[in-house]
Write an enzyme that holds these catalytic residues in place. Structure first.
Site, mmCIF file in Angstrom:
data_model
loop_
_atom_site.group_PDB
_atom_site.id
_atom_site.type_symbol
_atom_site.label_atom_id
_atom_site.label_comp_id
_atom_site.label_asym_id
_atom_site.label_seq_id
_atom_site.Cartn_x
_atom_site.Cartn_y
_atom_site.Cartn_z
ATOM 1 C CE LYS A 194 -4.400 -1.217 0.152
ATOM 2 N NZ LYS A 194 -5.366 -0.719 -0.847
ATOM 3 N NE ARG A 195 7.075 -0.069 1.810
ATOM 4 C CZ ARG A 195 8.203 0.190 1.173
ATOM 5 N NH1 ARG A 195 8.510 1.450 0.856
ATOM 6 N NH2 ARG A 195 9.045 -0.773 0.849
#
Length: 488
Positions: free
Chosen positions: A251-252
């Site tokens: 997700k980052r």
């Protein structure tokens, strides 16, 4: 492809989340392979882990696959001759298989508790020995009444197991490093390796095309195929998709789920095209291919064995290409939900409104790279201009005579009886000639006055699509703004 058996492939997600970009690529490669060789694509849901299963995940995954244009020949909502297609509904098959393994002494019940196993691993770590299970429950000849147990497969203690992978080639695994592994948990549910082997065999899967991360599971599955007497499928492990820093994609790094890209305004054609080229290099130099073209060329021989790097910039460029080339009717339908979500319009539209929106989409499609960007690009056609680009105002609104020029443009356009694109351009060009100024001296301040921006579609299209009343109002509004600015 030399193997002559009927091609049957499967995509087998666990319903523990939504369709990840890497999972979509795996599904795509399976689908392309099946379609290329006249085979069948099976969708199987591996839902034996009840604690991690999300209620709506199955439908979400199926919906995203359909959105990408990837259908399946057997599976949920389609059925077929090899169902059921949910592992939670296939427990009797696993129970039959494990009974066969126990009866043939290829597997055994293990009564070691979690605490006992943890203590043995602690001691083994201190003594720098292997952390594999030591096999002591192999010696139990009869079941222990009332005791909890798991079932382990007896594995080779020495030698190597070779997997002839269709992408990586021969891969050797040291048997000594694996140990007897659990195939049935203490709750009676099968582990991943056991369940997928039983399912793949019963569904007559010919080729297992999956992510690289499963390569280490393959020797265990080979042993299970041999122990159960199943026909061995062919294996192909596709390279992982890594982030730009070569770390695991997460997700980052931004959007990673197909649904997120859909919400951001990416079109399925672009996503599929981009995913296909993550690890697959067809002949030729083209970077744009539709599904039919991919099917005609797809081969596992052209799939790389090295990791692919996820590049959202490349995906966005590709998405922009599709927005420029999709049929206008189709593109407009896809853009409408984003314009509505931004509060710029409400559907259903009248016929004249539909025509206008189509013209707006056409004039701005060259400048956007996602469907969501249409809302920003077209905002000033629906909303009043409340401010002007600061740098643009300093450059174009501070020149002598600009306010008077804007008022002249407003009045000349207002006199037009037939307010169409051709006449709008004619009036503007006549004014440029009459005032003996360069085209830019008119175009730049008029654009800024009408849109608040210094760039956009062709000015004559903007004037025409805004309509006579809005143009008149905004030009006078900007002229008043300039008068106020210069009087300070």
């Amino acid at each position: 492809m030399n193997d002559m058996r009927a091609v049957r492939v499967r995509y087998a997600p666990s319903p523990t989340g939504y369709l990840h970009i890497g999972g979509a690529r795996t599904a795509l490669f399976n689908w392309l392979f099946a379609r290329r060789y006249g085979g069948r694509m099976i969708l199987r849901v591996e839902d034996t882990d009840a604690q991690r299963t999300l209620e709506d995940s199955v439908e979400q995954i199926a919906e995203q696959l359909r959105w990408l244009g990837l259908d399946w020949d057997e599976g949920p909502n389609v059925q077929g001759d090899y169902g059921p297609y949910f592992q939670s509904q296939r427990l009797s098959l696993y129970q039959d298989a494990v009974r066969r393994l126990l009866d043939s002494e290829r597997a055994y019940r293990c009564y070691c508790t979690a605490d006992e196993l943890a203590e043995r691993r602690r001691v083994a770590r201190q003594e720098e020995r292997s952390l594999n299970y030591d096999g002591r429950c192999r010696l139990h000849e009869k079941p222990v009444e009332g005791a909890s147990f798991v079932v382990r497969l007896k594995t080779p203690d020495e030698g190597i197991t070779r997997v002839n992978d269709l992408i990586h080639g021969p891969v050797d695994f040291d048997n000594e490093l694996v140990g007897d592994f659990v195939i049935v948990k203490s709750d009676g549910f099968p582990t991943y390796n056991f369940a997928c082997v039983v399912d793949d065999a019963h569904m007559e899967i010919s080729h297992i095309i999956r992510a690289d991360e499963h390569l280490s599971n393959t020797p265990k599955q080979v042993w299970l195929y041999e122990a159960l007497g199943y026909a061995m499928p062919l294996f192909a492990h596709v390279p992982m998709v890594l982030a730009p820093d070569r770390s695991k994609l997460s997700k980052r790094h931004g959007a990673t789920a197909v649904s997120e890209f859909q919400e951001l305004g990416y079109v399925p054609e672009a996503i599929v095209n981009y995913l296909a080229f993550l690890g697959w290099t067809p002949e030729g130099e083209t970077e744009i291919m539709d599904l039919d073209q991919m099917v005609a060329q797809f081969s596992l021989d052209d799939v790389s064995h090295t990791a692919s790097i996820y590049d959202v910039t490349k995906l966005t460029w590709m998405n922009g290409h599709y927005l420029r080339t999709l049929p206008l009717d189709d593109l407009t339908k896809r853009a409408l939900p984003f314009l509505e979500a931004a509060g710029l319009l409400q559907t259903p539209l009248s016929e004249s409104e539909q025509h206008r929106v189509q013209e707006l989409v056409q004039c701005s499609r060259e400048r956007v790279k996602t469907l969501a960007e249409f809302a920003t690009a077209l905002e000033y056609f629906f909303c009043d201009v409340e401010s002007y680009d600061e740098k643009g105002a300093k450059k174009h609104f501070t020149k002598p005579g600009v306010a008077a020029l804007l008022r002249t443009v407003a009045e000349d356009l207002r006199k037009l009886e037939d307010y169409d694109l051709e006449n709008v351009e004619r009036v503007c060009r006549e004014l440029i000639a009459r005032e003996e100024i360069s085209a830019g001296r008119l175009i730049h301040p008029v654009r800024l006055a009408l849109t608040g921006r210094t760039a956009g579609p062709g000015l004559f299209h903007v004037i025409w699509l805004l309509g006579k009343d809005k143009v008149h109002k905004r030009l006078h509004q900007a002229a008043d703004y300039i008068d106020e600015l210069t009087s300070r």
